[in-house]
Structure formats: structure tokens, C-alpha cells
Design a protein around this motif. Structure first.
Motif, PDB file in Angstrom:
ATOM      1  N   LEU A 161       0.810  -1.207   0.000  1.00  0.00           N
ATOM      2  CA  LEU A 161       0.000   0.000   0.000  1.00  0.00           C
ATOM      3  C   LEU A 161       0.847   1.262   0.000  1.00  0.00           C
ATOM      4  CD1 LEU A 161      -2.849  -1.019   2.470  1.00  0.00           C
ATOM      5  CD2 LEU A 161      -2.968  -0.848  -0.011  1.00  0.00           C
ATOM      6  N   ASN A 162       2.121   1.137   0.291  1.00  0.00           N
ATOM      7  CA  ASN A 162       3.021   2.290   0.299  1.00  0.00           C
ATOM      8  C   ASN A 162       4.349   1.898  -0.340  1.00  0.00           C
ATOM      9  OD1 ASN A 162       1.448   4.349   1.781  1.00  0.00           O
ATOM     10  ND2 ASN A 162       1.593   2.907   3.478  1.00  0.00           N
ATOM     11  N   PRO A 163       4.941   2.764  -1.149  1.00  0.00           N
ATOM     12  CA  PRO A 163       6.159   2.416  -1.906  1.00  0.00           C
ATOM     13  C   PRO A 163       7.445   2.681  -1.126  1.00  0.00           C
ATOM     14  CG  PRO A 163       5.358   4.545  -2.630  1.00  0.00           C
ATOM     15  CD  PRO A 163       4.390   4.072  -1.576  1.00  0.00           C
ATOM     16  N   PHE A 164       7.698   1.849  -0.115  1.00  0.00           N
ATOM     17  CA  PHE A 164       8.910   2.019   0.676  1.00  0.00           C
ATOM     18  C   PHE A 164       9.795   0.778   0.623  1.00  0.00           C
ATOM     19  CE2 PHE A 164       5.968   5.089   2.570  1.00  0.00           C
ATOM     20  CZ  PHE A 164       6.763   6.223   2.614  1.00  0.00           C
ATOM     21  N   TRP A 165       9.793   0.089  -0.507  1.00  0.00           N
ATOM     22  CA  TRP A 165      10.634  -1.096  -0.682  1.00  0.00           C
ATOM     23  C   TRP A 165      12.021  -0.687  -1.167  1.00  0.00           C
ATOM     24  CZ3 TRP A 165       9.378  -5.991   0.763  1.00  0.00           C
ATOM     25  CH2 TRP A 165       8.044  -6.222   1.085  1.00  0.00           C
ATOM     26  N   ARG A 166      13.026  -1.310  -0.580  1.00  0.00           N
ATOM     27  CA  ARG A 166      14.417  -1.041  -0.945  1.00  0.00           C
ATOM     28  C   ARG A 166      15.140  -2.357  -1.199  1.00  0.00           C
ATOM     29  NH1 ARG A 166      16.345   3.655   3.398  1.00  0.00           N
ATOM     30  NH2 ARG A 166      14.595   5.088   3.085  1.00  0.00           N
ATOM     31  N   ALA A 167      16.424  -2.268  -1.552  1.00  0.00           N
ATOM     32  CA  ALA A 167      17.214  -3.463  -1.862  1.00  0.00           C
ATOM     33  C   ALA A 167      18.566  -3.384  -1.184  1.00  0.00           C
ATOM     34  CB  ALA A 167      17.390  -3.603  -3.372  1.00  0.00           C
ATOM     35  N   THR A 168      19.092  -4.543  -0.814  1.00  0.00           N
ATOM     36  CA  THR A 168      20.422  -4.608  -0.205  1.00  0.00           C
ATOM     37  C   THR A 168      20.973  -6.012  -0.380  1.00  0.00           C
ATOM     38  OG1 THR A 168      21.678  -4.153   1.815  1.00  0.00           O
ATOM     39  CG2 THR A 168      19.587  -5.307   2.080  1.00  0.00           C
ATOM     40  N   LEU A 169      22.287  -6.155  -0.176  1.00  0.00           N
ATOM     41  CA  LEU A 169      22.919  -7.464  -0.136  1.00  0.00           C
ATOM     42  C   LEU A 169      22.868  -7.998   1.291  1.00  0.00           C
ATOM     43  CD1 LEU A 169      26.102  -6.973  -2.372  1.00  0.00           C
ATOM     44  CD2 LEU A 169      24.124  -8.410  -2.880  1.00  0.00           C
ATOM     45  N   VAL A 170      22.644  -9.290   1.437  1.00  0.00           N
ATOM     46  CA  VAL A 170      22.551  -9.911   2.750  1.00  0.00           C
ATOM     47  C   VAL A 170      23.273 -11.251   2.717  1.00  0.00           C
ATOM     48  CG1 VAL A 170      20.386  -8.779   3.401  1.00  0.00           C
ATOM     49  CG2 VAL A 170      20.327 -10.946   2.146  1.00  0.00           C
ATOM     50  N   SER A 171      23.375 -11.879   3.893  1.00  0.00           N
ATOM     51  CA  SER A 171      23.953 -13.212   3.977  1.00  0.00           C
ATOM     52  C   SER A 171      23.020 -14.228   3.350  1.00  0.00           C
ATOM     53  CB  SER A 171      24.205 -13.586   5.449  1.00  0.00           C
ATOM     54  OG  SER A 171      24.505 -14.968   5.580  1.00  0.00           O
ATOM     55  N   THR A 172      23.579 -15.290   2.797  1.00  0.00           N
ATOM     56  CA  THR A 172      22.757 -16.366   2.246  1.00  0.00           C
ATOM     57  C   THR A 172      22.135 -17.209   3.349  1.00  0.00           C
ATOM     58  OG1 THR A 172      24.703 -17.803   2.088  1.00  0.00           O
ATOM     59  CG2 THR A 172      24.113 -16.505   0.136  1.00  0.00           C
ATOM     60  N   GLU A 173      22.509 -16.964   4.599  1.00  0.00           N
ATOM     61  CA  GLU A 173      21.996 -17.733   5.723  1.00  0.00           C
ATOM     62  C   GLU A 173      21.292 -16.803   6.699  1.00  0.00           C
ATOM     63  OE1 GLU A 173      25.592 -19.332   7.234  1.00  0.00           O
ATOM     64  OE2 GLU A 173      25.776 -20.882   5.702  1.00  0.00           O
ATOM     65  N   GLY A 174      20.653 -17.377   7.700  1.00  0.00           N
ATOM     66  CA  GLY A 174      20.081 -16.580   8.774  1.00  0.00           C
ATOM     67  C   GLY A 174      18.602 -16.763   8.978  1.00  0.00           C
ATOM     68  N   ALA A 175      17.807 -16.848   7.894  1.00  0.00           N
ATOM     69  CA  ALA A 175      16.365 -17.005   8.031  1.00  0.00           C
ATOM     70  C   ALA A 175      16.010 -18.486   8.131  1.00  0.00           C
ATOM     71  CB  ALA A 175      15.631 -16.363   6.861  1.00  0.00           C
ATOM     72  N   ARG A 176      14.770 -18.743   8.513  1.00  0.00           N
ATOM     73  CA  ARG A 176      14.321 -20.102   8.767  1.00  0.00           C
ATOM     74  C   ARG A 176      14.426 -20.989   7.530  1.00  0.00           C
ATOM     75  NH1 ARG A 176       8.970 -19.314  11.005  1.00  0.00           N
ATOM     76  NH2 ARG A 176       8.307 -19.034   8.849  1.00  0.00           N
ATOM     77  N   ASP A 177      14.144 -20.443   6.360  1.00  0.00           N
ATOM     78  CA  ASP A 177      14.152 -21.268   5.151  1.00  0.00           C
ATOM     79  C   ASP A 177      15.357 -21.002   4.264  1.00  0.00           C
ATOM     80  OD1 ASP A 177      13.468 -18.761   4.392  1.00  0.00           O
ATOM     81  OD2 ASP A 177      11.741 -19.311   3.151  1.00  0.00           O
ATOM     82  N   ASP A 178      16.412 -20.420   4.826  1.00  0.00           N
ATOM     83  CA  ASP A 178      17.647 -20.212   4.060  1.00  0.00           C
ATOM     84  C   ASP A 178      18.492 -21.480   4.138  1.00  0.00           C
ATOM     85  OD1 ASP A 178      16.815 -17.686   3.538  1.00  0.00           O
ATOM     86  OD2 ASP A 178      18.136 -16.697   4.977  1.00  0.00           O
ATOM     87  N   LYS A 179      18.587 -22.212   3.043  1.00  0.00           N
ATOM     88  CA  LYS A 179      19.342 -23.453   2.979  1.00  0.00           C
ATOM     89  C   LYS A 179      20.256 -23.426   1.762  1.00  0.00           C
ATOM     90  CE  LYS A 179      16.940 -25.084   6.454  1.00  0.00           C
ATOM     91  NZ  LYS A 179      17.548 -25.222   7.792  1.00  0.00           N
ATOM     92  N   PRO A 180      21.379 -22.696   1.835  1.00  0.00           N
ATOM     93  CA  PRO A 180      22.239 -22.605   0.648  1.00  0.00           C
ATOM     94  C   PRO A 180      22.762 -23.943   0.168  1.00  0.00           C
ATOM     95  CG  PRO A 180      23.313 -21.682   2.600  1.00  0.00           C
ATOM     96  CD  PRO A 180      21.901 -21.905   2.966  1.00  0.00           C
ATOM     97  N   ALA A 181      23.030 -24.890   1.088  1.00  0.00           N
ATOM     98  CA  ALA A 181      23.511 -26.201   0.655  1.00  0.00           C
ATOM     99  C   ALA A 181      22.452 -26.926  -0.158  1.00  0.00           C
ATOM    100  CB  ALA A 181      23.917 -27.039   1.868  1.00  0.00           C
ATOM    101  N   GLU A 182      21.181 -26.803   0.247  1.00  0.00           N
ATOM    102  CA  GLU A 182      20.111 -27.430  -0.529  1.00  0.00           C
ATOM    103  C   GLU A 182      19.992 -26.785  -1.906  1.00  0.00           C
ATOM    104  OE1 GLU A 182      16.416 -27.484   1.516  1.00  0.00           O
ATOM    105  OE2 GLU A 182      17.190 -28.606   3.251  1.00  0.00           O
ATOM    106  N   SER A 183      20.173 -25.471  -1.977  1.00  0.00           N
ATOM    107  CA  SER A 183      20.130 -24.800  -3.266  1.00  0.00           C
ATOM    108  C   SER A 183      21.244 -25.291  -4.178  1.00  0.00           C
ATOM    109  CB  SER A 183      20.235 -23.277  -3.066  1.00  0.00           C
ATOM    110  OG  SER A 183      19.127 -22.779  -2.350  1.00  0.00           O
ATOM    111  N   LEU A 184      22.428 -25.523  -3.614  1.00  0.00           N
ATOM    112  CA  LEU A 184      23.537 -26.059  -4.405  1.00  0.00           C
ATOM    113  C   LEU A 184      23.234 -27.480  -4.868  1.00  0.00           C
ATOM    114  CD1 LEU A 184      26.525 -24.727  -2.260  1.00  0.00           C
ATOM    115  CD2 LEU A 184      25.933 -23.987  -4.564  1.00  0.00           C
ATOM    116  N   ASP A 185      22.643 -28.282  -3.975  1.00  0.00           N
ATOM    117  CA  ASP A 185      22.262 -29.645  -4.353  1.00  0.00           C
ATOM    118  C   ASP A 185      21.282 -29.642  -5.513  1.00  0.00           C
ATOM    119  OD1 ASP A 185      23.753 -31.337  -2.716  1.00  0.00           O
ATOM    120  OD2 ASP A 185      22.381 -31.124  -1.025  1.00  0.00           O
ATOM    121  N   GLN A 186      20.278 -28.762  -5.444  1.00  0.00           N
ATOM    122  CA  GLN A 186      19.258 -28.706  -6.481  1.00  0.00           C
ATOM    123  C   GLN A 186      19.851 -28.341  -7.839  1.00  0.00           C
ATOM    124  OE1 GLN A 186      16.388 -25.916  -4.984  1.00  0.00           O
ATOM    125  NE2 GLN A 186      15.735 -27.258  -3.304  1.00  0.00           N
ATOM    126  N   ALA A 187      20.922 -27.561  -7.828  1.00  0.00           N
ATOM    127  CA  ALA A 187      21.578 -27.178  -9.079  1.00  0.00           C
ATOM    128  C   ALA A 187      22.607 -28.196  -9.534  1.00  0.00           C
ATOM    129  CB  ALA A 187      22.241 -25.808  -8.924  1.00  0.00           C
TER     130      ALA A 187
END
Length: 512
Positions: free
Chosen positions: A459-485
Motif C-alpha cells: 500500500l506504500n512504496p517504501f521497498w528497498r534493496a540490499t545485499l545480505v547473507s545467504t543464511e540466517g532465516a528459517r528457510d535459508d538453505k544454501p547447501a540445498e540450493s547447491l544440491d538442487q543445481a
């Protein structure tokens, strides 16, 4: 004496042998230095390219979300204008009825033209608000299909940095799951509406709900924009969106009396219809163009518009008493004061793209409150055809004949495997993984405590962008992403690092 002379002459050339050995060692050292330096340069290059690609995806996502938010606000503005126009129809009808009792009545044909023009404007405003949904879907479809799916944007960035780099299509899985729930294509409006009508709309798991903006959040934002006081209690009447008596009687066909139209019965705010009501508050004295002021009786007026399919639209004033569904200017009221076709009937509210508010709950902080994290996965294949065609001079490539066949010796693989390996080989494939995030940032002033002014929304345009770690959140699984590729050895190495206590940029690690 001759043998001794030969012996002395035989000692000549020893320095040349030592020089040759030293030169060989120096050459090997130089080649090793160049090789290590090239590998370091390539490692930095691919990681910087992955960072740029991840940030580009986050920027594209944030801009798309902001564009959707702006169009949602434009939708709200159109619905606010529609409510205002309905209010003017109601008040104008009341005033027309009051003028009828004076020597200076407004001619019926003149009022009819004004009434028709206002009714057409109401329909146009609702239609334009609905058309914005198509525009929202178009830019959302472009984000998913052109930028995120198959890592198309990451691939474009990688190729711009170095044509050797590539972005595997499976690397898009994480980004798509965060934004669209895993889908690489967005249905058309017609397909979405068929799902809505059939009740087969899949549950939203990503940040975006393609048809989820049609609900209380949009209606409440609209009502708040026109001011709740004005909507419910402006002098002499009220206007708004809701069901009125329909809240208690879903099968109603019309309001049977003026009393039934009283604003005190409007219990709900919904998308059932658009109404405005002016009752018992007509000016006691009416000024006429001749300069005289004449008394007039009180009058009631009412207008209610709903979807095109129904025949319940009403316009009450003067010679059109309740239920006010007679003919006006040669048209039935349900033709003159009606709105567009509804998708799920009854209802007059336009659909819009919404933010999946469900991600804000159930420990939403463990998953970044639904703010999408987008992975970019790049690779450099040292055994690719382009690399073999133009090898580095210090990366030795040999051809041996085995069993009367020429087989390429793969110097980039462990133990010089005869046949090139796939993506699972660490030595063959250089891989970089980076993450960007589209996040909502509308800060509260520090003077009042700081923090968020409101949670993520469209409802309001306050979205921004940044670089972050590939880990940290509940569903962040970089190893699984590598496996899938297909990068199984890379994923295994990452898991072993995690088991050994490596935490990378995350306090908790990948939780593999």
C-alpha cells in the motif's frame, strides 16, 4: 697425459646443467604464481558478479513492489473519487427535489443530463480502478518470467562480466519460492479470475499474492483516505462502501423504505455496493436566480450501485420513492446507476496484487517477515568447450592415445579423470552464491522511539534493496540450493564447514 687432459676438458658445461635446472624451477614457480593469481582473480571476479546479480534481482523486485504499491494507491484514489461522485449524486438529487418546491426548479432534462454524466463517471472510475490490476499483473509477470525464472537476470549480468560465466537455471528455485511461491510463470487475469470463481486459488506461500489485494485492507485504506467521519457522519448524510441492511439480510432485493436506508443500519464496510444517502437535511431556504429566497420542504435522496449482473441498483429522490428502481431518462436505474461485472458476486471491488500478510505471523521474524531473499548462483566450468578452446598457458591440457583412441586428459578434474565430470566436481566447477533482499523500510522518527512505522505491505512504496547473507532465516538453505543445481560436492563441503563450526555471515549458521 692424454687421458688427464680429456678428464679436465670433461668438467666443462657443469654450470649449464645447474642453470637449466634452476631455470626450470624458476619457470615452475612463475607458472604456479600465475596459476594461483589467476585462480584468485577468477574467484574474486565470479563472486563480485554473483553479488552484482543478487543485488540487481533485489533492486528489480523492490522496484516492482513499489510500482504495485503506487498502483494500489491509485486504485484507492479512484474508489475514493467514486464515493465522492456517488455522494454528489445523492446530494444533487436531494437539492433537485427541494428546488422543485420553489418557483425556480431545475428543469428535469438538465438534471437528467447531470445525473447521467455523474453515473457514467462512477462507472468509469470503477473500470479504471479495475484496469490497474492488469498493469500490476503485467509488471509482476515481467519480474518473475523475465528476471527471476531460470536466473535470466543473473545470467545477463554474468555474461556482461565474463562470457565464461553462467547461471544454472535451477539456481532460481530459492528466489522464486520467496517471491511467487516457486512458480516461474504468472497466470493471466482471466485464469486467475477463473480460479477465484471456482475456489481453486492455490494457497500463497511467497511474498506476492496475485489476487490477494481484494479484501479488507484495501477497503479500509479507501475508507480511511476519504475520512471515516465524512463517510459515516458528514452533515446531512453519509456515503461509503458496504452492505447496509444486506449484512443482516443477504437475500434482499431492495431497501423497502427510507427508514431502512438510514445510515445507522450500516453495520459493515465491504465491497458489496457503493452508496450515498442524504436525508431530512435539505436547506430550509432555497436561493433562486431572481435573488429571492424561498422556503422548501425537507427531502430524502439515496443512490446505491452494485454489480452489473444484479438488478438491485437504486436511486431515490422526489418522484422516485423507495425502492427507487423505476425508469429515469428512458433507462432503468439498474442500467443508469450500475457498476461493472463482478467476478465473485455480489461485489463491486476491483482486484489487485497484494502482499502475503500471512508471512507476518507465526514467528514471522524467523523468516524476515516475508521480505524476499533472492539467491544468485553462478559457475565457471573449467572443462567447458570454450575453456578448452582457449586454455590458459599454465593450465596444461594433454592428449593421450588409449586403446587406439584419442581421449582428452581433463587436467581440471581430480587425478586427471579421462572423461569430464558434471557439476558435482569441485575441481571442475567454480561456484559463487550471493543473496540480495527486497525489504520494506518506512522508519518511525527517532523522537517517538524509532523502529518500523508499519510492517511490509503493498500500500506504500517504501521497498528497498540490499545485499545480505545467504543464511540466517528459517528457510535459508544454501547447501540445498547447491544440491538442487547439481553441485553436490560443493554442498557437502559447505555442510562439513558448518559441522566444524563455521558460521559465515550468520550467527546461527546454515542449520543444515
Amino acid at each position: 697425459m692424454q687421458p688427464a687432459r680429456l678428464l679436465r676438458h670433461g668438467e666443462r658445461g657443469q654450470a649449464l646443467v645447474l642453470f637449466s635446472l634452476t631455470l626450470l624451477l624458476l619457470t615452475l614457480m612463475v607458472l604456479m604464481t600465475l596459476g594461483f593469481g589467476m585462480r584468485a582473480k577468477e574467484r574474486i571476479e565470479i563472486q563480485m558478479a554473483a553479488d552484482a546479480a543478487a543485488y540487481s534481482q533485489a533492486v528489480s523486485t523492490a522496484r516492482t513492489f513499489n510500482a504495485i504499491a503506487v498502483m494500489n494507491r491509485a486504485q484507492i484514489a479512484h474508489m475514493v473519487a467514486m464515493a465522492g461522485t456517488q455522494s454528489m449524486i445523492s446530494f444533487g438529487s436531494q437539492y433537485h427535489a427541494a428546488r422543485k418546491a420553489t418557483p425556480c426548479p431545475v428543469p428535469d432534462p438538465a438534471f437528467a443530463l447531470l445525473d447521467q454524466g455523474a453515473a457514467a463517471q462512477v462507472q468509469s472510475l470503477q473500470g479504471q480502478a479495475g484496469a490497474m490490476y492488469n498493469a500490476e499483473l503485467a509488471i509482476y509477470r515481467r519480474l518473475v518470467g523475465t528476471h527471476l525464472a531460470d536466473q535470466k537476470l543473473s545470467k545477463a549480468v554474468a555474461k556482461a562480466v565474463n562470457p565464461e560465466l553462467d547461471a544454472p537455471e535451477q539456481g532460481a528455485n530459492k528466489s522464486l519460492s520467496e517471491v511467487s511461491g516457486g512458480s516461474g510463470s504468472i497466470p493471466s487475469k482471466d485464469e486467475l479470475m477463473e480460479q477465484v470463481k471456482a475456489g481453486t486459488t492455490p494457497p500463497d506461500t511467497g511474498a506476492v499474492s496475485a489476487s490477494g489485494g481484494q479484501g479488507d485492507a484495501m477497503r479500509n485504506a479507501t475508507m480511511g483516505s476519504i475520512g471515516w467521519t465524512w463517510v459515516h457522519g458528514r452533515p446531512g448524510g453519509s456515503a461509503g462502501f458496504g452492505s447496509g441492511m444486506a449484512a443482516n439480510n443477504p437475500g434482499f432485493s431492495h431497501y423497502p423504505s427510507i427508514g431502512g436506508m438510514d445510515s445507522s443500519t450500516y453495520q459493515t464496510i465491504s465491497g458489496r455496493n457503493s452508496w450515498a444517502h442524504d436525508h431530512a437535511a435539505a436547506p430550509a431556504l432555497i436561493p433562486c436566480p431572481d435573488g429571492n429566497i424561498y422556503p422548501s420542504p425537507t427531502a430524502n435522496a439515496w443512490v446505491m450501485s452494485d454489480e452489473y449482473q444484479s438488478k438491485e441498483d437504486q436511486h431515490v429522490f422526489m418522484l422516485h420513492p423507495a425502492p427507487g428502481q423505476g425508469a429515469e431518462s428512458g433507462k432503468q436505474v439498474d442500467e443508469l446507476h450500475t457498476l461493472g461485472v463482478c467476478t465473485v458476486c455480489p461485489g463491486i471491488w476491483p482486484y489487485s496484487v497484494g502482499f502475503n500478510a500471512g508471512l507476518l505471523h507465526d514467528n514471522g521474524g524467523e523468516n524476515d517477515f516475508g521480505q524476499p531473499k533472492l539467491y544468485s548462483m553462478l559457475l565457471r566450468d573449467y572443462a567447458s568447450n570454450s575453456r578448452k578452446a582457449r586454455p590458459d598457458p599454465w593450465n596444461l591440457m594433454f592428449r593421450f592415445k588409449f586403446a587406439d583412441q584419442e581421449t582428452l586428459f581433463d587436467n581440471s578434474a581430480p587425478l586427471g579423470r579421462i572423461q569430464p565430470t558434471g557439476r558435482e566436481d569441485v575441481q571442475r566447477n567454480q561456484v559463487a552464491l550471493a543473496a540480495g533482499m527486497a525489504y520494506y523500510h518506512r522508519p518511525r522518527p527517532a523522537a517517538v522511539g524509532g523502529g518500523w512505522e508499519e510492517p511490509p505491505n503493498f500500500l506504500n512504496p517504501f521497498w528497498r534493496a540490499t545485499l545480505v547473507s545467504t543464511e540466517g532465516a528459517r528457510d535459508d538453505k544454501p547447501a540445498e540450493s547447491l544440491d538442487q543445481a547439481g553441485f553436490t560436492e560443493h554442498a557437502g563441503a559447505l555442510r562439513r564447514l558448518d559441522e566444524a563450526g563455521y558460521r559465515g555471515a550468520s550467527r546461527t549458521g546454515g542449520k543444515y
